[in-house]
Design a protein around this motif. Structure first.
Motif, PDB file in Angstrom:
ATOM      1  N   ASP A   1      97.453  48.432  12.339  1.00 35.25           N
ATOM      2  CA  ASP A   1      98.489  47.420  12.172  1.00 35.25           C
ATOM      3  C   ASP A   1      98.247  46.599  10.913  1.00 35.25           C
TER       4      ASP A   1
ATOM      5  N   GLU B   1      90.324  46.513  18.001  1.00 37.94           N
ATOM      6  CA  GLU B   1      90.438  45.556  19.108  1.00 37.94           C
ATOM      7  C   GLU B   1      89.182  44.699  19.234  1.00 37.94           C
TER       8      GLU B   1
ATOM      9  N   ARG C   1      89.495  42.136  16.457  1.00 38.73           N
ATOM     10  CA  ARG C   1      90.482  41.100  16.801  1.00 38.73           C
ATOM     11  C   ARG C   1      89.925  40.097  17.806  1.00 38.73           C
ATOM     12  N   ALA C   2      89.130  40.602  18.730  1.00 41.08           N
ATOM     13  CA  ALA C   2      88.566  39.739  19.775  1.00 41.08           C
ATOM     14  C   ALA C   2      87.393  38.912  19.271  1.00 41.08           C
TER      15      ALA C   2
ATOM     16  N   PRO D   1      90.972  52.526  16.662  1.00 41.70           N
ATOM     17  CA  PRO D   1      91.682  51.482  17.419  1.00 41.70           C
ATOM     18  C   PRO D   1      90.752  50.656  18.307  1.00 41.70           C
ATOM     19  N   ARG D   2      89.719  51.274  18.824  1.00 39.73           N
ATOM     20  CA  ARG D   2      88.755  50.529  19.639  1.00 39.73           C
ATOM     21  C   ARG D   2      88.037  49.476  18.801  1.00 39.73           C
TER      22      ARG D   2
END
Length: 371
Positions: free
Chosen positions: A163, A330, A333-334, A326-327
């Motif tokens: 993204d 995430e 992001r966290a 993707p993992r």
């Protein structure tokens, strides 16, 4: 189309590279993407020891070669039959494309793709051939990426869409340092139940392994995270990242510290020996470093048998990029995987030879070229 890129002209020139200039920066011709390929405008590319290993001759590749295998950018054109990405998407490039059809691709990342490895060794794309040329002569691709350039054509199986909130430099580092170092921990080492993790060799890949191991502490999968390097500056850096302990190799041996999971990310035979010696009974030694093909290590087979230990070779962190990137996004992001802490400097394309000197001197973790 005309592009600007960094081409390795000759392997094995003397250091400092800032003076011998094995890499030239200039204009090249880039053919349009063929079936199953993408044209990508490069936004950011990281300098890795796998680039340096071609420059210094530890990994023999055909030259001239447009280097760079850790990169991210924006899709500008699609070849026939490409699905899953669109013009305008940001993509991360991985240095081992997966055909998805060979026996090795059915091992869930454990083994490298056979056609992908053949294409990489030949300096070609997975679909065959080269898309780069200079004054009518072909220029080889580096690991299917050739990211040290304003634009590149890659096989669609070399990219993973991310993204737009993922900054280009973060996206680039995900494609090699994090895939390799993080995967050595998550996929190959697989710590659980509070296992301690030792990481030997604190370059970009080793530091990414440290960050990934630290991210697992909150879940109780990992106990102490221990960083090991011969350079005091690297030990300071790994402490700043949050490592519980930092040792030189001599200190590690003197203290007799052992762990169930040991990651060797230095690419040196002595580092591999240290990693094996530091592995606990029943533990796993994971090696992701790439030493010279002629390098040899000496270990005791009896120790492996008597202590039921395992040595695991992990290429690209035993990763499946479309599954793993993707993992990591995430986790980033966290706030659990602060990838930005791996970036030690931003340079220009014209500073590429100086950047290779910094890598060889061990003074940089991850330098990133911004376009």
């Amino acid at each position: 189309m005309r592009i600007r890129g960094a081409v390795l002209e000759e392997i094995g020139r003397a250091r400092p590279y800032a003076q011998s200039s094995p890499i030239s920066v200039g204009e090249l011709e880039l053919a349009p993407p063929g079936p199953g390929e993408l044209l990508v405008r490069i936004e950011a590319a990281g300098l890795c020891h796998s680039d340096l290993s071609v420059v210094d001759g530890n990994r023999v590749r055909p030259v001239p070669m447009l280097l760079g295998h850790e990169a991210a950018g924006i899709v500008e054109a699609l070849g026939e039959g490409v699905a899953g990405v669109a013009v305008g998407d940001r993509v991360v490039m991985a240095f081992l494309p997966r055909c998805g059809e060979c026996a090795n691709c059915r091992t869930d990342g454990q083994l490298p793709c056979t056609p992908g490895s053949v294409a990489n060794n030949a300096g070609e794309l997975l679909g065959g051939g080269r898309r780069l040329s200079r004054e009518g002569a072909e220029v080889h691709h580096h690991l299917g990426v050739s990211g040290f350039a304003t634009h590149t054509v890659v096989d669609a199986r070399s990219v993973t869409r991310v993204d737009s909130d993922v900054p280009p430099e973060i996206a680039a580092v995900l494609g090699c340092a994090v895939l390799t170092g993080g995967g050595a921990v998550l996929n190959a080492g697989a710590p659980s139940g509070g296992d301690d993790v030792i990481v030997i060799g604190l370059g970009g890949v080793g530091m990414a392994a440290v960050l990934t191991a630290l991210s697992l502490q909150a879940d109780g999968a990992v106990g102490r995270v221990i960083g090991v390097d011969a350079q005091p500056a690297k030990l300071e850096q790994v402490r700043a990242l949050g490592a519980d302990v930092a040792y030189t190799p001599e200190e590690l041996a003197a203290e007799g510290v052992r762990a169930p999971v040991v990651i060797e990310a230095a690419g040196h035979p002595r580092a591999f020996e240290s990693a094996v010696a530091a592995t606990a009974v029943g533990g796993r030694t994971v090696t992701v470093g790439l030493p010279n093909p002629a390098a040899r290590s000496e270990i005791s087979p009896l120790v492996l048998t008597a202590e039921a230990r395992t040595i695991i070779g992990s290429y690209l962190g035993s990763a499946v990029p479309q599954r793993d990137i993707p993992r990591y996004v995430e986790m980033w992001r966290a706030g659990r995987l602060p990838v930005e802490k791996l970036i030690s400097g931003v340079i220009t394309l014209e500073q590429i030879n100086e950047g290779m000197d910094a890598l060889a001197d061990g003074t940089a973790v991850r330098q990133v070229i911004r376009f």
